[in-house]
Design an enzyme around this catalytic site. Structure first.
Site: not given
Length: 447
Positions: A185, A188, A393
């Site tokens: 992404h 990010e 994450e």
């Protein structure tokens, strides 16, 4: 990225019914906005915004929320944070939820007047050219343990790199292989720094750090530091952050650009209301599985690691931001095992994931406990290739810590924070089932 964990039970029949009702409401609203036979409406040119949405409290409600085309970024007890454009935010309001707009990321260009680079406060992040130069310097300095391959091209023609770390780096030995990927992404950017940290740490500490030395002596480690270089460069193309998520591949028949790479993998693609078929949406899955060139490049690379029909890569981590989570498959189903996963396999995933999370302070869980996703890389790596694959994450835990754009001062601490977890995965890669004490049953010649 994925949202923050909320503890609670599995989806109930009532929640499932609510999910269907909400999805039907969204479909009706979209149909009213775009009559049958008309293409999806082109989104406004301005970047999307983040909103706090009060109300959604269950996986089913959050899954239904993603049907608006927004991405879910954080999960709290009775609220979520989403990224949405105006049309998606309007759909969320039509569902009866209250939205609170959150502060936008910094939009002050660098004082030097630079464009196509990070703004002030973020200049220690590496853009694509800077990362490539640092990688080339490391390869030249450590040619005995680090090699570089160009495994394909992005849509706009940028090289997608695979870096190999191993004692005998020029040889393809019969050693367990582990894969680390980053930056699916675009916004990010901390994940690219995570990949560069691993390359620097492993090359600089080989021979002096016992754990690193042992792993490079007995493993073949692959790092793909940037799956989405086009999107990353677009996100900083004006010297201001664009809140861009997808790649930069045009979508035929529309003016919309981009596919969500982490909804485009060829396992359960588009199966389960865990992605969007609207090219303007944050989670657009593409017209077909692996239609994004970047996904196809990495898929082909992974398949190419099979020798005699056996996949040599045994474990993997895909780095994202943000929310501080350790996630494992499956994302497409609420079933703890799901089709294609035994109880022992699930228990192995959970045992390794929980141990890694204990070392970095993240929260461990099966990804579908948050909401349903389909076409994600970790589901593909396990479901198609039988690789014990995790999603990390990274920092921060919430939008309040910088969200997708934490200041560059956090880079050293928040990348080093994952060193022990990465080494744990490498150490168990020869026999992951050791984590549940069943190496004798599943791993030959493992004591």
């Amino acid at each position: 990225m994925r949202p923050r964990r909320i503890r609670g039970g599995r989806t109930t029949a009532l929640a499932a019914a609510l999910s269907l009702a909400l999805a039907a409401s969204i479909a009706a609203a979209q149909a009213q906005a775009s009559p049958a036979g008309t293409p999806p409406t082109t989104r406004a040119a301005e970047p999307p915004h983040q909103y706090e949405v009060s109300g959604p409290a269950t996986p089913a409600q959050r899954t239904a929320l993603t049907a608006t085309g927004a991405s879910v970024d954080e999960v709290h007890a009775r609220a979520v944070v989403i990224t949405a454009d105006r049309a998606q935010a309007a759909l969320v309001r039509q569902l009866g939820y209250r939205l609170k707009k959150l502060p936008d990321p910094p939009r002050t260009p660098a004082s030097s007047g630079r464009i196509k680079d990070f703004p002030d406060g973020y200049t220690k992040y590496h853009n694509y050219d800077e990362a490539t130069k640092e990688i080339d310097t490391l390869v030249a300095k450590h040619p005995d343990i680090l090699s570089k391959q160009v495994i394909g091209k992005s849509h706009e023609g940028r090289d997608i790199l695979a870096l190999k770390l191993s004692k005998n780096v020029t040889k393809d030995e019969k050693e367990p292989e582990v894969l680390f990927t980053a930056h699916q992404h675009a916004r990010e950017h901390l994940t690219v720094e995570m990949a560069l940290y691993l390359l620097n740490e492993f090359t600089s500490k080989y021979g002096s750090d016992d754990r690193i030395t042992k792993m490079l002596d007995s493993r073949e480690i692959w790092v793909i530091p940037d799956l989405n270089p086009d999107g990353g460069e677009f996100d900083i193309s004006t010297g201001e952050f664009q809140m861009w998520r997808k790649n930069r591949q045009p979508n035929s028949g529309t003016n919309e650009v981009g596919t969500d790479l982490n909804r485009n993998w060829d396992f359960k693609w588009g199966c389960c209301n865990g992605s969007s078929d609207d090219p303007g949406d944050e989670t657009y899955r593409g017209p077909s599985a692996a239609s994004a060139p970047e996904v196809k490049v990495v898929s082909d690379f992974v398949r190419g690691r099979k020798v005699g029909g056996k996949q040599q890569i045994t474990a993997a981590i895909d780095f994202h931001t943000y929310s501080e989570l350790v996630l494992w498959p499956f994302g497409f189903t609420n079933d703890p095992t799901g089709p294609g996963m035994t109880q022992d396999e699930h228990d192995t995933f959970a045992a390794i994931g929980k141990k890694m999370a204990a070392s970095n302070g993240y929260t461990p869980e099966q990804s579908s406990e948050l909401y349903i996703t389909d076409g994600a890389i970790d589901d593909w790596l396990w479901g198609d290739q039988r690789i014990f694959a995790y999603t990390f994450e990274m920092y921060p835990s919430s939008n309040g810590g910088g969200g997708f754009y934490p200041k560059d001062s956090v880079i050293p601490k928040e990348t080093a924070r994952n060193k022990d977890a990465v080494l744990q995965l490498l150490e168990t890669a020869d026999c992951p089932y050791r984590a549940i004490g069943k190496e004798g049953q599943y791993c030959k010649n493992k004591g």
